[in-house]
Each structure stands twice: as structure tokens, then as C-alpha cells.
Write a protein that holds these residues in place. Structure first.
Motif, PDB file in Angstrom:
ATOM      1  N   GLY A  76     -12.344  -0.462  -3.940  1.00 58.60           N
ATOM      2  CA  GLY A  76     -12.174   0.495  -2.844  1.00 58.60           C
ATOM      3  C   GLY A  76     -13.302   0.511  -1.799  1.00 58.60           C
ATOM      4  O   GLY A  76     -12.894   0.659  -0.654  1.00 58.60           O
ATOM      5  N   GLY A  77     -14.422   0.444  -2.441  1.00 57.94           N
ATOM      6  CA  GLY A  77     -15.507   0.430  -1.388  1.00 57.94           C
ATOM      7  C   GLY A  77     -15.923  -0.868  -0.463  1.00 57.94           C
ATOM      8  O   GLY A  77     -15.894  -0.583   0.622  1.00 57.94           O
ATOM      9  N   ALA A  78     -15.310  -1.888  -1.305  1.00 60.39           N
ATOM     10  CA  ALA A  78     -15.549  -3.220  -0.360  1.00 60.39           C
ATOM     11  C   ALA A  78     -14.122  -3.109   0.683  1.00 60.39           C
ATOM     12  O   ALA A  78     -14.337  -3.629   1.664  1.00 60.39           O
ATOM     13  CB  ALA A  78     -15.212  -4.192  -1.462  1.00 60.39           C
ATOM     14  N   ALA A  79     -13.183  -2.501   0.124  1.00 60.20           N
ATOM     15  CA  ALA A  79     -11.986  -2.596   1.195  1.00 60.20           C
ATOM     16  C   ALA A  79     -12.443  -1.725   2.581  1.00 60.20           C
ATOM     17  O   ALA A  79     -11.803  -1.919   3.556  1.00 60.20           O
ATOM     18  CB  ALA A  79     -10.607  -2.268   0.379  1.00 60.20           C
ATOM     19  N   GLU A 129      -6.951   6.530   7.050  1.00 64.06           N
ATOM     20  CA  GLU A 129      -7.004   5.320   6.831  1.00 64.06           C
ATOM     21  C   GLU A 129      -7.791   4.978   5.752  1.00 64.06           C
ATOM     22  O   GLU A 129      -7.430   4.078   5.061  1.00 64.06           O
ATOM     23  CB  GLU A 129      -7.294   4.580   8.222  1.00 64.06           C
ATOM     24  CG  GLU A 129      -7.155   3.076   8.393  1.00 64.06           C
ATOM     25  CD  GLU A 129      -7.778   2.414   9.435  1.00 64.06           C
ATOM     26  OE1 GLU A 129      -7.448   1.126   9.554  1.00 64.06           O
ATOM     27  OE2 GLU A 129      -7.864   3.070  10.432  1.00 64.06           O
ATOM     28  N   TRP A 130      -9.147   5.048   5.768  1.00 64.27           N
ATOM     29  CA  TRP A 130     -10.105   4.670   4.850  1.00 64.27           C
ATOM     30  C   TRP A 130     -10.842   5.710   4.223  1.00 64.27           C
ATOM     31  O   TRP A 130     -11.954   6.038   4.469  1.00 64.27           O
ATOM     32  CB  TRP A 130     -11.180   3.706   5.403  1.00 64.27           C
ATOM     33  CG  TRP A 130     -10.328   2.386   5.896  1.00 64.27           C
ATOM     34  CD1 TRP A 130     -10.096   2.366   7.189  1.00 64.27           C
ATOM     35  CD2 TRP A 130     -10.093   1.274   5.113  1.00 64.27           C
ATOM     36  NE1 TRP A 130      -9.313   0.863   7.256  1.00 64.27           N
ATOM     37  CE2 TRP A 130      -9.190   0.690   6.002  1.00 64.27           C
ATOM     38  CE3 TRP A 130      -9.886   1.081   3.677  1.00 64.27           C
ATOM     39  CZ2 TRP A 130      -8.513  -0.837   5.663  1.00 64.27           C
ATOM     40  CZ3 TRP A 130      -9.475  -0.219   3.425  1.00 64.27           C
ATOM     41  CH2 TRP A 130      -8.766  -0.947   4.109  1.00 64.27           C
ATOM     42  N   PRO A 131     -10.252   6.636   3.438  1.00 63.67           N
ATOM     43  CA  PRO A 131     -11.054   7.831   2.897  1.00 63.67           C
ATOM     44  C   PRO A 131     -12.114   7.254   2.069  1.00 63.67           C
ATOM     45  O   PRO A 131     -11.963   6.580   1.069  1.00 63.67           O
ATOM     46  CB  PRO A 131      -9.994   8.972   2.283  1.00 63.67           C
ATOM     47  CG  PRO A 131      -8.982   7.767   1.958  1.00 63.67           C
ATOM     48  CD  PRO A 131      -8.940   6.737   3.048  1.00 63.67           C
ATOM     49  N   VAL A 168      -8.673   4.635  -1.319  1.00 63.48           N
ATOM     50  CA  VAL A 168      -9.558   5.539  -1.516  1.00 63.48           C
ATOM     51  C   VAL A 168     -10.761   4.877  -2.063  1.00 63.48           C
ATOM     52  O   VAL A 168     -10.921   4.035  -3.055  1.00 63.48           O
ATOM     53  CB  VAL A 168      -9.163   6.679  -2.397  1.00 63.48           C
ATOM     54  CG1 VAL A 168     -10.374   7.693  -2.953  1.00 63.48           C
ATOM     55  CG2 VAL A 168      -7.979   7.320  -1.962  1.00 63.48           C
ATOM     56  N   SER A 169     -12.292   5.307  -1.521  1.00 68.34           N
ATOM     57  CA  SER A 169     -13.191   4.704  -2.149  1.00 68.34           C
ATOM     58  C   SER A 169     -14.016   6.009  -2.526  1.00 68.34           C
ATOM     59  O   SER A 169     -14.148   6.907  -2.120  1.00 68.34           O
ATOM     60  CB  SER A 169     -14.136   3.868  -0.928  1.00 68.34           C
ATOM     61  OG  SER A 169     -14.540   4.415   0.135  1.00 68.34           O
ATOM     62  N   LEU A 170     -14.712   5.767  -3.630  1.00 73.90           N
ATOM     63  CA  LEU A 170     -15.819   6.527  -4.083  1.00 73.90           C
ATOM     64  C   LEU A 170     -17.176   5.861  -3.704  1.00 73.90           C
ATOM     65  O   LEU A 170     -17.450   4.959  -3.787  1.00 73.90           O
ATOM     66  CB  LEU A 170     -15.810   6.772  -5.572  1.00 73.90           C
ATOM     67  CG  LEU A 170     -14.498   7.310  -6.369  1.00 73.90           C
ATOM     68  CD1 LEU A 170     -14.554   7.426  -7.699  1.00 73.90           C
ATOM     69  CD2 LEU A 170     -14.197   8.584  -5.762  1.00 73.90           C
TER      70      LEU A 170
END
Length: 100
Positions: free
Chosen positions: A88-91, A18-20, A47-49
Motif C-alpha cells: 500500500g505504501g509503494a502504491a 485517492e491515496w490515504p 490505504v497505506s500505513l
């Protein structure tokens, strides 16, 4: 990442990923295989880094390094890597508003 039982060639579903959150500096520091970001993105994952600076598995706090590693080693485009490091991090935190 998918559960180990999924196998390398198995298709990913969003319920598994879901939120990798990928921390490429960890793989760099530990010489471990990098996550398959293209596979995650193709499956529709957001994807968030991130960075994970700690004395055990990651010796860098540099987000520019994480973005560069995502492009070079995880085969993300520069735009995908930059988006994953910011929006992506915020999401992944489910942030819906921006600071004004």
C-alpha cells in the motif's frame, strides 16, 4: 480523509481519498480518534500505513506497532494491515517496480 463538509455519514468517493496514508501511532500518541480504515477500504481506496516519529505528535518509530494498532484500533484484518504497510505504501508512491 474526507473533507469536513462531507459529514460523518456521507459516502466517500475516490476523488476525496485517492491515496490515504494512515499513521496510527500518531492517534495513539495524541489520543485522537483513529481513521476509519474499513470505510476507506470499502470505498475502494488504496490505504497505506506509515509511521511519523517526531517530538510533537508521535513518539514511536515502530512499524510493527503501527500494524498492530491498525488491526486493533482501525479494525483492519492482519492481511489488510500488512499489505497496507508494504504494498500500500509503494502504491501510494506509485512505485511500479521492485528492487532486485
Amino acid at each position: 480523509m474526507p473533507p469536513a463538509s462531507s459529514g460523518v455519514g456521507a459516502a466517500l468517493t475516490l476523488t476525496e481519498i485517492e491515496w490515504p496514508v494512515c499513521c496510527p501511532a500518531v492517534e495513539f500518541s495524541t489520543r485522537s480518534p483513529y481513521p476509519d480504515a474499513c470505510r476507506l477500504l470499502d470505498a475502494g481506496a488504496t490505504v497505506s500505513l506509515a509511521r511519523d516519529c517526531n517530538p510533537g505528535s508521535c513518539y514511536s518509530s515502530s512499524m510493527p506497532l503501527c500494524i498492530a494498532l491498525a488491526v486493533r484500533e482501525m479494525h483492519m484484518s492482519p492481511a489488510e494491515a500488512l499489505w497496507s504497510a508494504t504494498a500500500g505504501g509503494a502504491a501510494s508512491l506509485r512505485a511500479t517496480t521492485s528492487a532486485a
